[in-house]
Design a protein around this motif. Structure first.
Motif, PDB file in Angstrom:
ATOM      1  N   TYR A 267       7.275  -7.861  -3.116  1.00 19.20           N
ATOM      2  CA  TYR A 267       6.551  -7.426  -1.927  1.00 19.20           C
ATOM      3  C   TYR A 267       6.377  -5.909  -1.907  1.00 19.20           C
ATOM      4  O   TYR A 267       5.368  -5.403  -1.396  1.00 19.20           O
ATOM      5  CB  TYR A 267       7.266  -7.885  -0.662  1.00 19.20           C
ATOM      6  CG  TYR A 267       6.473  -7.605   0.589  1.00 19.20           C
ATOM      7  CD1 TYR A 267       5.262  -8.237   0.825  1.00 19.20           C
ATOM      8  CD2 TYR A 267       6.927  -6.690   1.539  1.00 19.20           C
ATOM      9  CE1 TYR A 267       4.518  -7.972   1.962  1.00 19.20           C
ATOM     10  CE2 TYR A 267       6.202  -6.424   2.687  1.00 19.20           C
ATOM     11  CZ  TYR A 267       4.992  -7.074   2.889  1.00 19.20           C
ATOM     12  OH  TYR A 267       4.260  -6.807   4.015  1.00 19.20           O
ATOM     13  N   ALA A 268       7.337  -5.165  -2.446  1.00 20.87           N
ATOM     14  CA  ALA A 268       7.221  -3.709  -2.502  1.00 20.87           C
ATOM     15  C   ALA A 268       5.974  -3.314  -3.289  1.00 20.87           C
ATOM     16  O   ALA A 268       5.216  -2.426  -2.879  1.00 20.87           O
ATOM     17  CB  ALA A 268       8.470  -3.106  -3.137  1.00 20.87           C
ATOM     18  N   GLU A 269       5.744  -3.995  -4.404  1.00 19.11           N
ATOM     19  CA  GLU A 269       4.557  -3.696  -5.207  1.00 19.11           C
ATOM     20  C   GLU A 269       3.283  -4.069  -4.456  1.00 19.11           C
ATOM     21  O   GLU A 269       2.309  -3.318  -4.458  1.00 19.11           O
ATOM     22  CB  GLU A 269       4.633  -4.459  -6.530  1.00 19.11           C
ATOM     23  CG  GLU A 269       3.478  -4.178  -7.459  1.00 19.11           C
ATOM     24  CD  GLU A 269       3.631  -4.880  -8.793  1.00 19.11           C
ATOM     25  OE1 GLU A 269       2.649  -4.892  -9.567  1.00 19.11           O
ATOM     26  OE2 GLU A 269       4.716  -5.424  -9.064  1.00 19.11           O
ATOM     27  N   THR A 270       3.327  -5.226  -3.787  1.00 14.85           N
ATOM     28  CA  THR A 270       2.158  -5.658  -3.016  1.00 14.85           C
ATOM     29  C   THR A 270       1.843  -4.683  -1.893  1.00 14.85           C
ATOM     30  O   THR A 270       0.686  -4.332  -1.652  1.00 14.85           O
ATOM     31  CB  THR A 270       2.411  -7.053  -2.427  1.00 14.85           C
ATOM     32  OG1 THR A 270       2.638  -7.982  -3.486  1.00 14.85           O
ATOM     33  CG2 THR A 270       1.238  -7.527  -1.584  1.00 14.85           C
ATOM     34  N   LEU A 271       2.881  -4.231  -1.216  1.00 16.22           N
ATOM     35  CA  LEU A 271       2.698  -3.360  -0.060  1.00 16.22           C
ATOM     36  C   LEU A 271       2.042  -2.046  -0.444  1.00 16.22           C
ATOM     37  O   LEU A 271       1.226  -1.501   0.303  1.00 16.22           O
ATOM     38  CB  LEU A 271       4.062  -3.108   0.592  1.00 16.22           C
ATOM     39  CG  LEU A 271       4.077  -2.429   1.961  1.00 16.22           C
ATOM     40  CD1 LEU A 271       3.384  -3.297   2.996  1.00 16.22           C
ATOM     41  CD2 LEU A 271       5.518  -2.143   2.382  1.00 16.22           C
ATOM     42  N   LEU A 272       2.368  -1.535  -1.633  1.00 15.83           N
ATOM     43  CA  LEU A 272       1.850  -0.234  -2.045  1.00 15.83           C
ATOM     44  C   LEU A 272       0.458  -0.314  -2.654  1.00 15.83           C
ATOM     45  O   LEU A 272      -0.237   0.703  -2.728  1.00 15.83           O
ATOM     46  CB  LEU A 272       2.811   0.413  -3.057  1.00 15.83           C
ATOM     47  CG  LEU A 272       4.198   0.790  -2.531  1.00 15.83           C
ATOM     48  CD1 LEU A 272       5.047   1.354  -3.650  1.00 15.83           C
ATOM     49  CD2 LEU A 272       4.103   1.774  -1.375  1.00 15.83           C
ATOM     50  N   THR A 273       0.053  -1.500  -3.087  1.00 21.94           N
ATOM     51  CA  THR A 273      -1.214  -1.602  -3.816  1.00 21.94           C
ATOM     52  C   THR A 273      -2.316  -2.333  -3.057  1.00 21.94           C
ATOM     53  O   THR A 273      -3.489  -2.185  -3.397  1.00 21.94           O
ATOM     54  CB  THR A 273      -0.996  -2.328  -5.157  1.00 21.94           C
ATOM     55  OG1 THR A 273      -0.432  -3.635  -4.912  1.00 21.94           O
ATOM     56  CG2 THR A 273      -0.049  -1.527  -6.042  1.00 21.94           C
ATOM     57  N   ARG A 274      -1.979  -3.121  -2.053  1.00 20.21           N
ATOM     58  CA  ARG A 274      -3.021  -3.902  -1.392  1.00 20.21           C
ATOM     59  C   ARG A 274      -3.927  -2.992  -0.561  1.00 20.21           C
ATOM     60  O   ARG A 274      -3.460  -2.058   0.096  1.00 20.21           O
ATOM     61  CB  ARG A 274      -2.400  -4.975  -0.495  1.00 20.21           C
ATOM     62  CG  ARG A 274      -1.726  -4.424   0.747  1.00 20.21           C
ATOM     63  CD  ARG A 274      -1.072  -5.516   1.556  1.00 20.21           C
ATOM     64  NE  ARG A 274      -0.438  -4.967   2.750  1.00 20.21           N
ATOM     65  CZ  ARG A 274       0.395  -5.641   3.527  1.00 20.21           C
ATOM     66  NH1 ARG A 274       0.690  -6.880   3.227  1.00 20.21           N
ATOM     67  NH2 ARG A 274       0.921  -5.075   4.600  1.00 20.21           N
ATOM     68  N   PRO A 275      -5.221  -3.251  -0.576  1.00 19.27           N
ATOM     69  CA  PRO A 275      -6.139  -2.447   0.251  1.00 19.27           C
ATOM     70  C   PRO A 275      -6.008  -2.832   1.721  1.00 19.27           C
ATOM     71  O   PRO A 275      -5.748  -3.993   2.049  1.00 19.27           O
ATOM     72  CB  PRO A 275      -7.522  -2.837  -0.293  1.00 19.27           C
ATOM     73  CG  PRO A 275      -7.333  -4.201  -0.869  1.00 19.27           C
ATOM     74  CD  PRO A 275      -5.930  -4.242  -1.398  1.00 19.27           C
ATOM     75  N   ARG A 276      -6.178  -1.870   2.591  1.00 22.07           N
ATOM     76  CA  ARG A 276      -6.089  -2.140   4.028  1.00 22.07           C
ATOM     77  C   ARG A 276      -7.226  -1.423   4.738  1.00 22.07           C
ATOM     78  O   ARG A 276      -7.465  -0.237   4.514  1.00 22.07           O
ATOM     79  CB  ARG A 276      -4.759  -1.647   4.600  1.00 22.07           C
ATOM     80  CG  ARG A 276      -3.529  -2.274   3.977  1.00 22.07           C
ATOM     81  CD  ARG A 276      -2.288  -1.913   4.764  1.00 22.07           C
ATOM     82  NE  ARG A 276      -2.181  -0.476   4.996  1.00 22.07           N
ATOM     83  CZ  ARG A 276      -1.400   0.067   5.924  1.00 22.07           C
ATOM     84  NH1 ARG A 276      -0.690  -0.710   6.723  1.00 22.07           N
ATOM     85  NH2 ARG A 276      -1.320   1.363   6.063  1.00 22.07           N
ATOM     86  N   GLY A 277      -7.911  -2.148   5.593  1.00 22.60           N
ATOM     87  CA  GLY A 277      -8.944  -1.515   6.398  1.00 22.60           C
ATOM     88  C   GLY A 277      -8.317  -0.837   7.613  1.00 22.60           C
ATOM     89  O   GLY A 277      -7.199  -1.148   8.015  1.00 22.60           O
ATOM     90  N   ARG A 278      -9.047   0.099   8.190  1.00 20.96           N
ATOM     91  CA  ARG A 278      -8.518   0.767   9.378  1.00 20.96           C
ATOM     92  C   ARG A 278      -8.722  -0.112  10.605  1.00 20.96           C
ATOM     93  O   ARG A 278      -9.602  -0.979  10.640  1.00 20.96           O
ATOM     94  CB  ARG A 278      -9.184   2.138   9.576  1.00 20.96           C
ATOM     95  CG  ARG A 278     -10.606   2.111  10.088  1.00 20.96           C
ATOM     96  CD  ARG A 278     -11.084   3.543  10.329  1.00 20.96           C
ATOM     97  NE  ARG A 278     -12.421   3.600  10.906  1.00 20.96           N
ATOM     98  CZ  ARG A 278     -12.663   3.573  12.213  1.00 20.96           C
ATOM     99  NH1 ARG A 278     -11.661   3.470  13.082  1.00 20.96           N
ATOM    100  NH2 ARG A 278     -13.900   3.647  12.668  1.00 20.96           N
ATOM    101  N   LEU A 279      -7.912   0.126  11.613  1.00 17.79           N
ATOM    102  CA  LEU A 279      -8.020  -0.623  12.855  1.00 17.79           C
ATOM    103  C   LEU A 279      -9.298  -0.236  13.590  1.00 17.79           C
ATOM    104  O   LEU A 279      -9.810   0.888  13.444  1.00 17.79           O
ATOM    105  CB  LEU A 279      -6.808  -0.342  13.743  1.00 17.79           C
ATOM    106  CG  LEU A 279      -5.439  -0.747  13.173  1.00 17.79           C
ATOM    107  CD1 LEU A 279      -4.333  -0.359  14.148  1.00 17.79           C
ATOM    108  CD2 LEU A 279      -5.378  -2.230  12.872  1.00 17.79           C
ATOM    109  N   ASP A 280      -9.799  -1.147  14.396  1.00 24.52           N
ATOM    110  CA  ASP A 280     -11.021  -0.849  15.138  1.00 24.52           C
ATOM    111  C   ASP A 280     -10.719   0.118  16.293  1.00 24.52           C
ATOM    112  O   ASP A 280      -9.586   0.264  16.746  1.00 24.52           O
ATOM    113  CB  ASP A 280     -11.667  -2.143  15.658  1.00 24.52           C
ATOM    114  CG  ASP A 280     -10.733  -2.921  16.576  1.00 24.52           C
ATOM    115  OD1 ASP A 280     -10.544  -2.505  17.723  1.00 24.52           O
ATOM    116  OD2 ASP A 280     -10.179  -3.942  16.125  1.00 24.52           O
TER     117      ASP A 280
END
Length: 341
Positions: A267-280
């Motif tokens: 999960y540490a690897e996933t957390l650092l690499t997954r793209p995230r959009g900004r909140l509305d």
């Protein structure tokens, strides 16, 4: 229709007895639509048997012996000369037998359906139920422990958080300035590996050093913290971790109070690499208003042109009225030096 069409009104001669003690008598046997009829030589009907109930008492032997119920109370004998009638009755009995419900087949069908139902329950319902139970019973102190364990895994990639003592004191004052629902966040500034900011279970928020060093106002850092607090409020960080870790890891958490190291590492690897959009904007602006922080500096940090964040600029809750400072100038300078320059 029970009788097959090619056998309708087929007739033969046989010996019939109405009871075990009755004398056998010669009868004319007629194969009808759904019944077998025994008549005397004057064409008077003596008995009607439902074809669905006819049973043969000596399969493969001659003369063929039939009864209407398998009890031998009433019997019909057909000798070898009536092979066509015997073949017709046997064919119709086979067709009827194939149409009967199979108790064993029904039992296996029910067992299979039950097994599939249990499997579907386990696949679709159980993981969610385990997760909901874990989120309901895991105490805050254990969430912090899980968050810190996850931070240890992240540090293998990012290195340890920046630790200048004066910078840490300023970072703590920033956290006190931005209390969330569960109290002040636990803030860490990471040298590398973190883009913007991410949140972990237990109120832990990791900030990229660029968020601190490459901006001109502490309101920008505060904006990243507020954004992560709002993300955590919308989606429990522990729920995200458990969803990625899977039901087995969730069950282990419920039974032992800890997660497997492999689950945290993945999960540490996933957390650092997954793209995230900004909140509305509709989510962000109330958070800035509640925290007493301007949204405009944060907006320009996201998009220097301001084009994609125009809503945060124009609807800044403190566009005309200045709120209390996020940090004093001296603390802001100390915070910018938290990673040692």
């Amino acid at each position: 229709m029970t009788a097959l069409s090619e056998y309708q009104r087929l007739e033969a001669t046989g010996l019939w007895s109405a009871s075990p003690d009755a004398q056998r008598r010669e009868v004319v046997v007629s194969l009808g639509d759904a019944s077998l009829t025994m008549s005397d030589m004057q064409s008077r009907a003596l008995a009607h048997w439902s074809l669905a109930a006819v049973q043969r008492m000596n399969p493969g032997e001659l003369p063929a012996i039939y009864t209407p119920d398998g009890m031998m109370d009433e019997v019909l004998e057909l000798d070898a000369s009536e092979a066509e009638m015997i073949a017709a009755i046997e064919r119709i009995r086979g067709a009827v037998e194939r149409q009967r419900p199979r108790r064993g087949r029904l039992r296996w069908t029910l067992l299979l359906a039950s097994a599939l139902g249990v499997a579907a329950l386990g696949f679709f319902w159980l993981p969610g139920a385990l997760q909901r139970q874990a989120l309901a019973v895991v105490p805050d102190v254990q969430r912090v422990t899980i968050g810190e364990a996850l931070l240890n895994e992240i540090e293998r990639v990012t290195g340890p958080p920046c630790g200048d003592p004066q910078g840490l004191a300023a970072l703590d004052r920033l956290a006190q300035r931005l209390p969330g629902v569960d109290g002040p966040p636990r803030l860490h500034v990471m040298r590398e590996g973190v883009r913007g900011a991410v949140h972990l279970p237990g109120g832990i928020i990791l900030l990229s050093r660029t968020v601190v060093e490459d901006v001109e106002e502490p309101d920008v850092v505060a904006g990243y913290v507020i954004s992560e607090q709002l993300r955590a409020r919308a989606q429990d960080p522990l729920a995200l971790l458990l969803r990625a870790a899977g039901p087995a890891a969730t069950f282990r958490l419920l039974t032992t109070g800890s997660l497997p190291d492999g689950a945290l590492d993945d999960y540490a690897e996933t957390l650092l690499t997954r793209p995230r959009g900004r909140l509305d904007d509709a989510t962000l602006l109330p958070g800035f208003r509640a925290s007493g922080v301007r949204s405009t500096p944060y907006a320009y940090a996201l998009d220097v042109t301001g084009e994609s964040v125009l809503g945060l600029i124009e609807a800044d809750p403190f566009r005309t009225d200045a709120p209390s400072p996020v940090l004093r100038d001296a603390d802001w300078l100390r915070l910018q030096a938290i990673c040692g320059g």
